[in-house]
Design an enzyme around this catalytic site. Structure first.
Site, PDB file in Angstrom:
ATOM      1  CB  CYS A   1      -1.341   1.207   2.638  1.00 18.79           C
ATOM      2  SG  CYS A   1      -0.667   2.647   1.811  1.00 18.79           S
TER       3      CYS A   1
ATOM      4  CB  CYS B   1      -3.496   2.871   0.194  1.00 15.91           C
ATOM      5  SG  CYS B   1      -1.847   2.234  -0.154  1.00 15.91           S
TER       6      CYS B   1
END
Length: 426
Positions: A53, A56
């Site tokens: 991700c 993230c």
């Protein structure tokens, strides 16, 4: 030597201090972090992430590391990262309904219940505000709205709501977004009625004016108020911000009127050399006065939307000549974009001919590879439409070479596909 050594120790200590101010992420399991939070009488902040991700990683690298974030979170929460893809965390991710990443959840340690959540990457100030709401130090948007409903004349609550509308709406989707959009639509007019314009000459209310005051189809008393009080607004907000707002609004009105074929645009133009003269005074257009430059652009737009091709090119050429060395890439591309919108890519042969020198001059300027490739494709299309296939082919081939420099792979592939189709069409 001792003094140098002490200085080095101080510098290293200073750097260490800055690093330690970042968010302290607990090294252990979710359950272990929960127990630690209970012992320290804190709540839990959980960052559900995954290795794949990108947002993230962005949050971890660019937000969690900031001192202001660390200072606030470390004193109030035990912070832990939980890999949502790991088998041992599947039940935890399910319990807290993690369906997108990153998902940031504030958990009350004593009963493990969710207090508040944030989906997706957010700015540091927004994350801190969400944390303050979770900690009970600030009211949530929903709570503020309930407070507003009980007293719709409380301008302080209305102001807080309006300031938080953009960030709040970013977190809403689907029906929820529609519902809240309907609710907040009347907030600004209500606030104006309660606060009164004469009490809005301050930095905060000016920010609200720039965010929420729309252009109107008739008279605009709010715009006229800002113009009439220009020196006062400049004192509290700053000249650049106020001038940008006024010019943006006035130019917007002129363009709208021109596109509609409403000759009232000339009245708007007259203000450029009238009550707005000081506001526009910082602009330079080569040998043209501000009013002359604005008039040429407005007349060009008016004629373009009336499909008076000759008058459009005549006004724009005068504008480019008068502005001289001050002509920018945006000047050329805006004119080309307007043409494409009005004629939907199907101009006369004469129009394509007249665009060639504009694009050629634009290509002499610095720009990103994607932009240069697009302009080369446009130039190739102009040559194609004016029965010059050889030059068109040269432009398309050059565009293909330039497209290899586009960093985004998807954009590069899309552009190369467009170029291939253009070559096949010759």
């Amino acid at each position: 030597m001792r003094k140098i050594f002490i200085l080095m120790v101080c510098l290293i200590g200073g750097v260490s201090g800055e690093v330690s101010a970042q968010m302290e992420l607990f090294k252990g399991t979710f359950q272990e972090a929960l127990e630690k939070a209970k012992k320290e009488n804190k709540d839990l902040f959980v960052d559900f992430y995954a290795d794949w991700c990108a947002p993230c990683k962005q949050m971890a690298a660019e937000v969690f590391t900031l001192p202001e974030v660390g200072d606030y979170f470390n004193s109030r929460f035990v912070c832990v990262q939980v890999d949502a893809d790991a088998k041992e965390n599947k039940e935890i991710a399910k319990k807290y309904d993690v369906t997108a990443l990153p998902t940031l959840v504030f958990v009350r340690a004593k009963d493990e219940k969710e207090i508040r959540r944030v989906r997706g990457a957010v700015a540091p100030d927004m994350l801190i505000r969400e944390a303050k709401i979770a900690a009970g130090e600030e009211l949530s948007f929903e709570q503020l709205y309930e407070k507003y409903k009980k007293n719709k004349k409380d301008v302080d609550v209305q102001q807080q709501l309006l300031l938080n509308v953009p960030a709040f709406m970013m977190t809403r989707n689907g029906y929820e977004r529609q519902k809240w959009a309907t609710r907040v639509e009347s907030l600004f007019p209500e606030y104006l009625k309660n606060k009164k314009l004469e009490n809005m000459i301050n930095e905060t209310d000016f920010a609200l004016l720039t965010m929420f005051h729309p252009q109107t189809d008739k008279e605009d008393p709010i715009f006229d108020f800002v113009v009439a009080n220009y020196p006062k607004f400049v004192t509290v907000v700053g000249k650049d911000a106020v001038a940008s707002y006024i010019i943006g609004m006035n130019n917007g009105y002129i363009i709208r009127l021109c596109r509609k074929g409403n000759l009232a645009y000339k009245e708007r133009l007259s203000r450029v050399d009238g009550d707005l003269k000081e506001v526009y005074s910082g602009f330079s257009f080569g040998t043209l006065s501000v009013l002359d430059a604005m008039t040429l652009l407005a007349d060009a737009t008016y004629n373009l939307y009336r499909h008076n091709e000759m008058a459009f090119f005549e006004n724009m050429d005068k504008y480019f000549t008068g502005k001289g060395e001050q002509v920018t890439l945006v000047d050329y591309t805006q004119a080309l974009e307007d043409l494409a919108i009005v004629y939907k890519g199907e101009m006369s042969q004469n129009a394509y001919t007249k665009c060639i020198p504009w694009i050629t001059k634009a290509l002499e300027m610095d720009m990103e590879a994607m932009f240069r490739a697009r302009l080369l494709v446009m130039l190739g299309q102009c040559f194609q439409k004016t029965d010059n296939p050889e030059k068109a082919k040269q432009c398309f081939n050059q565009a293909y070479l330039v497209s290899a420099e586009i960093e985004d792979q998807m954009q590069m592939q899309q552009m190369q596909e467009i170029i291939k189709q253009s070559l096949q069409g010759l």
